[in-house]
Design a protein around this motif. Structure first.
Motif, PDB file in Angstrom:
ATOM      1  N   ASP A   1      -1.988  -7.269   5.508  1.00 31.33           N
ATOM      2  CA  ASP A   1      -2.973  -8.350   5.414  1.00 31.33           C
ATOM      3  C   ASP A   1      -4.347  -7.866   5.860  1.00 31.33           C
ATOM      4  O   ASP A   1      -5.368  -8.247   5.294  1.00 31.33           O
ATOM      5  N   PHE A   2      -4.368  -7.031   6.886  1.00 35.72           N
ATOM      6  CA  PHE A   2      -5.615  -6.485   7.417  1.00 35.72           C
ATOM      7  C   PHE A   2      -6.260  -5.496   6.436  1.00 35.72           C
ATOM      8  O   PHE A   2      -7.460  -5.490   6.250  1.00 35.72           O
ATOM      9  N   ASP A   3      -5.436  -4.667   5.796  1.00 31.83           N
ATOM     10  CA  ASP A   3      -5.937  -3.654   4.856  1.00 31.83           C
ATOM     11  C   ASP A   3      -5.019  -3.602   3.636  1.00 31.83           C
ATOM     12  O   ASP A   3      -4.108  -2.786   3.558  1.00 31.83           O
ATOM     13  N   PRO A   4      -5.252  -4.486   2.646  1.00 31.41           N
ATOM     14  CA  PRO A   4      -4.381  -4.579   1.470  1.00 31.41           C
ATOM     15  C   PRO A   4      -4.309  -3.293   0.636  1.00 31.41           C
ATOM     16  O   PRO A   4      -3.404  -3.152  -0.186  1.00 31.41           O
ATOM     17  N   ALA A   5      -5.200  -2.357   0.862  1.00 30.72           N
ATOM     18  CA  ALA A   5      -5.180  -1.097   0.106  1.00 30.72           C
ATOM     19  C   ALA A   5      -3.887  -0.324   0.322  1.00 30.72           C
ATOM     20  O   ALA A   5      -3.498   0.488  -0.521  1.00 30.72           O
ATOM     21  N   ILE A   6      -3.184  -0.578   1.414  1.00 31.99           N
ATOM     22  CA  ILE A   6      -1.945   0.159   1.699  1.00 31.99           C
ATOM     23  C   ILE A   6      -0.753  -0.357   0.901  1.00 31.99           C
ATOM     24  O   ILE A   6       0.242   0.344   0.756  1.00 31.99           O
ATOM     25  N   ILE A   7      -0.832  -1.572   0.389  1.00 31.05           N
ATOM     26  CA  ILE A   7       0.330  -2.232  -0.219  1.00 31.05           C
ATOM     27  C   ILE A   7       1.006  -1.408  -1.326  1.00 31.05           C
ATOM     28  O   ILE A   7       2.231  -1.290  -1.329  1.00 31.05           O
ATOM     29  N   PRO A   8       0.259  -0.805  -2.261  1.00 28.94           N
ATOM     30  CA  PRO A   8       0.946  -0.060  -3.326  1.00 28.94           C
ATOM     31  C   PRO A   8       1.766   1.136  -2.844  1.00 28.94           C
ATOM     32  O   PRO A   8       2.591   1.665  -3.583  1.00 28.94           O
TER      33      PRO A   8
ATOM     34  N   SER B   1      -6.499  -1.611  14.995  1.00 22.69           N
ATOM     35  CA  SER B   1      -6.146  -2.970  15.418  1.00 22.69           C
ATOM     36  C   SER B   1      -7.154  -3.599  16.371  1.00 22.69           C
ATOM     37  O   SER B   1      -7.357  -4.806  16.332  1.00 22.69           O
ATOM     38  N   LEU B   2      -7.793  -2.816  17.213  1.00 22.24           N
ATOM     39  CA  LEU B   2      -8.737  -3.373  18.186  1.00 22.24           C
ATOM     40  C   LEU B   2     -10.196  -3.148  17.822  1.00 22.24           C
ATOM     41  O   LEU B   2     -11.044  -3.976  18.138  1.00 22.24           O
ATOM     42  N   GLU B   3     -10.490  -2.032  17.161  1.00 22.05           N
ATOM     43  CA  GLU B   3     -11.883  -1.708  16.843  1.00 22.05           C
ATOM     44  C   GLU B   3     -12.249  -1.986  15.397  1.00 22.05           C
ATOM     45  O   GLU B   3     -13.401  -1.851  15.006  1.00 22.05           O
ATOM     46  N   GLY B   4     -11.254  -2.357  14.573  1.00 21.23           N
ATOM     47  CA  GLY B   4     -11.541  -2.785  13.208  1.00 21.23           C
ATOM     48  C   GLY B   4     -11.810  -1.690  12.192  1.00 21.23           C
ATOM     49  O   GLY B   4     -12.281  -1.976  11.092  1.00 21.23           O
ATOM     50  N   LYS B   5     -11.483  -0.440  12.533  1.00 23.29           N
ATOM     51  CA  LYS B   5     -11.681   0.639  11.555  1.00 23.29           C
ATOM     52  C   LYS B   5     -10.643   0.532  10.446  1.00 23.29           C
ATOM     53  O   LYS B   5      -9.547   0.019  10.658  1.00 23.29           O
ATOM     54  N   LYS B   6     -10.994   1.028   9.257  1.00 20.24           N
ATOM     55  CA  LYS B   6     -10.044   1.040   8.142  1.00 20.24           C
ATOM     56  C   LYS B   6      -9.005   2.133   8.354  1.00 20.24           C
ATOM     57  O   LYS B   6      -9.256   3.121   9.041  1.00 20.24           O
ATOM     58  N   ILE B   7      -7.865   1.930   7.734  1.00 20.61           N
ATOM     59  CA  ILE B   7      -6.830   2.955   7.762  1.00 20.61           C
ATOM     60  C   ILE B   7      -7.325   4.143   6.937  1.00 20.61           C
ATOM     61  O   ILE B   7      -7.706   3.988   5.780  1.00 20.61           O
ATOM     62  N   GLY B   8      -7.332   5.308   7.553  1.00 20.93           N
ATOM     63  CA  GLY B   8      -7.774   6.509   6.867  1.00 20.93           C
ATOM     64  C   GLY B   8      -6.629   7.468   6.594  1.00 20.93           C
ATOM     65  O   GLY B   8      -6.715   8.336   5.728  1.00 20.93           O
ATOM     66  N   PHE B   9      -5.555   7.302   7.347  1.00 18.00           N
ATOM     67  CA  PHE B   9      -4.407   8.201   7.240  1.00 18.00           C
ATOM     68  C   PHE B   9      -3.157   7.383   7.534  1.00 18.00           C
ATOM     69  O   PHE B   9      -3.129   6.597   8.475  1.00 18.00           O
ATOM     70  N   MET B  10      -2.137   7.554   6.716  1.00 18.34           N
ATOM     71  CA  MET B  10      -0.871   6.861   6.939  1.00 18.34           C
ATOM     72  C   MET B  10       0.268   7.800   6.598  1.00 18.34           C
ATOM     73  O   MET B  10       0.148   8.625   5.692  1.00 18.34           O
TER      74      MET B  10
ATOM     75  N   GLU C   1      -3.795  10.041   2.627  1.00 16.99           N
ATOM     76  CA  GLU C   1      -5.119   9.847   3.216  1.00 16.99           C
ATOM     77  C   GLU C   1      -5.976   9.048   2.255  1.00 16.99           C
ATOM     78  O   GLU C   1      -5.836   9.149   1.034  1.00 16.99           O
ATOM     79  N   ARG C   2      -6.852   8.216   2.838  1.00 11.05           N
ATOM     80  CA  ARG C   2      -7.726   7.378   2.022  1.00 11.05           C
ATOM     81  C   ARG C   2      -8.727   8.269   1.292  1.00 11.05           C
ATOM     82  O   ARG C   2      -9.278   9.206   1.860  1.00 11.05           O
ATOM     83  N   ILE C   3      -8.940   7.961   0.028  1.00 12.03           N
ATOM     84  CA  ILE C   3      -9.974   8.631  -0.755  1.00 12.03           C
ATOM     85  C   ILE C   3     -11.303   8.021  -0.321  1.00 12.03           C
ATOM     86  O   ILE C   3     -11.468   6.799  -0.377  1.00 12.03           O
ATOM     87  N   GLU C   4     -12.208   8.853   0.139  1.00 14.37           N
ATOM     88  CA  GLU C   4     -13.471   8.381   0.707  1.00 14.37           C
ATOM     89  C   GLU C   4     -14.184   7.410  -0.227  1.00 14.37           C
ATOM     90  O   GLU C   4     -14.343   7.669  -1.418  1.00 14.37           O
ATOM     91  N   GLY C   5     -14.561   6.255   0.340  1.00 18.97           N
ATOM     92  CA  GLY C   5     -15.306   5.252  -0.396  1.00 18.97           C
ATOM     93  C   GLY C   5     -14.469   4.384  -1.318  1.00 18.97           C
ATOM     94  O   GLY C   5     -15.014   3.584  -2.078  1.00 18.97           O
ATOM     95  N   LYS C   6     -13.143   4.545  -1.276  1.00 18.49           N
ATOM     96  CA  LYS C   6     -12.271   3.775  -2.178  1.00 18.49           C
ATOM     97  C   LYS C   6     -11.175   3.084  -1.375  1.00 18.49           C
ATOM     98  O   LYS C   6     -10.912   3.419  -0.227  1.00 18.49           O
ATOM     99  N   ASP C   7     -10.532   2.138  -2.034  1.00 15.41           N
ATOM    100  CA  ASP C   7      -9.355   1.507  -1.469  1.00 15.41           C
ATOM    101  C   ASP C   7      -8.118   2.097  -2.093  1.00 15.41           C
ATOM    102  O   ASP C   7      -7.197   1.388  -2.518  1.00 15.41           O
TER     103      ASP C   7
END
Length: 103
Positions: free
Chosen positions: A73-80, A21-30, A91-97
């Protein structure tokens, strides 16, 4: 109590690491945490960059509460994945959404 359209459509709240939220990194783990009975409006979702250590995660000052839709909205890759059941870890697959389930 009547809900307005925005409340009705909301998934609720989530916890988000400041690295996102503050540093702008992508979500890597949820993950979707099982909820306490009194956890009103908590979706159970927790979003991390994936590089946080346990000490960082344990410090409440390092995360903030947001509506799930704000983070989507910040990271639409999580929506599905947002309707996955409680107890899910992804966990995010490296290099993919895309994310993969952690067994």
């Amino acid at each position: 109590m009547n809900k307005n359209k925005n409340e009705k459509d909301s998934m609720g709240f989530c916890l988000v690491s400041n690295l996102i939220s503050l540093e702008g990194k992508k979500i890597g783990f949820m993950y979707r945490e099982e909820l306490e009975e009194d956890a009103e409006n908590d979706s159970g979702w927790r979003f991390l960059a994936g590089t946080e250590d346990q000490e960082y995660v344990d410090n409440e000052a390092n995360s903030k509460v947001y509506e799930v839709e704000t983070i989507a909205d910040f990271d639409p890759a999580i929506i599905p994945y947002l309707n996955y059941p409680f107890g899910t870890e992804l966990e995010r697959i490296e290099g993919k959404d895309e994310f993969s389930i952690i067994e």
